[in-house]
Scaffold this active site. Sequence first.
Site, PDB file in Angstrom:
ATOM      1  N   SER A  85      14.971  32.406   7.999  1.00 31.47           N
ATOM      2  CA  SER A  85      15.569  31.945   9.249  1.00 31.47           C
ATOM      3  C   SER A  85      15.028  32.761  10.424  1.00 31.47           C
ATOM      4  O   SER A  85      13.821  32.801  10.639  1.00 31.47           O
ATOM      5  CB  SER A  85      17.095  32.000   9.146  1.00 31.47           C
ATOM      6  OG  SER A  85      17.719  31.435  10.275  1.00 31.47           O
ATOM      7  N   HIS A 188      20.740  25.576  11.324  1.00 28.45           N
ATOM      8  CA  HIS A 188      19.807  24.773  10.527  1.00 28.45           C
ATOM      9  C   HIS A 188      20.409  23.433  10.099  1.00 28.45           C
ATOM     10  O   HIS A 188      20.152  22.947   9.006  1.00 28.45           O
ATOM     11  CB  HIS A 188      19.302  25.569   9.319  1.00 28.45           C
ATOM     12  CG  HIS A 188      18.643  26.849   9.713  1.00 28.45           C
ATOM     13  ND1 HIS A 188      17.439  26.887  10.391  1.00 28.45           N
ATOM     14  CD2 HIS A 188      19.037  28.141   9.561  1.00 28.45           C
ATOM     15  CE1 HIS A 188      17.123  28.148  10.635  1.00 28.45           C
ATOM     16  NE2 HIS A 188      18.073  28.924  10.150  1.00 28.45           N
TER      17      HIS A 188
END
Length: 298
Positions: A85, A188
């Site tokens: 991430s 996300h």
Amino acid sequence: MLVVVAPGQGAQTPGFLTPWLELPGLADRLGAWSEVAGIDLIAYGTTADADEIRDTAVAQPLLVAAALASAEALGVAPDVLAGHSVGEFAAAALAGVLTPEQALTLVRERAQAMAKAAAITATGMTAVLGGVEDEVLAAIERHGLTPANINGAGQIVAGGTTEQLAAFKDDAPARARLIPLSVAGAFHTHHMAPAVESLREAARAIVPGDPRVTLLSNSDGKPVATGAEFVERLVKQVSSPVRWDACAETMAALGVTTMIELLPGGTLTGLARRGLRGVQTVALKTPDDLDAARELIK
């Protein structure tokens, strides 16, 4: 073959930077990066409490700066780089795609945009440990959630509204354990779509370099050939699932034998111990771990 990895949001803990400030030059480096990041990295990494560093606008630049500072202190040349991430920004800087200052500038914009997106709707994330993967994914879909992180080693993170997550908790997949995560939103997932354009606009000012070493993407786990492509993936990744399982599969296919996880380490090496059997790992948590990491790659 050495892979160096950078952790994502949720890895931070109060005071984790404190012992690192004793290393020569590190406080000066973090002080300069604080100007770029727009926050006092030293204060947030030493005296701030858990709620303060949970704030997306704080956590993301703090994690990237910590990873970069610990990599500089470590001083090794990896064969492969990957980040989870927001950790991808640190990996991109270490690979030469971005400068540290460019990485922190983009992360500042990313963090602020994601914090704004998270404020639109009450959302969150829940880790699902164990269970049969197909059944877990089916249950996530049934409740309108997104498999935001597919981490491998029996771990999937679901993201969605608080109502969806509550219903999911009451209808958990068989033989699975659910753990609510201390994050500020459903990262996300489509809930982050408003942040994508903000980051894309900021990225237009960047002229990236091409990776100097093998650099893996969270999108599909594959190496990325050009800096421009990697930056575009960084932008899209804000609202797209993280495929850390695919990154791990690529590491195995490349023949990775050793993994060092940058500060604040622990999460990704934990996944590797379960999913990359036989790979030696060291997580950087305090400066005392630097010698163990260097010894591992002799």
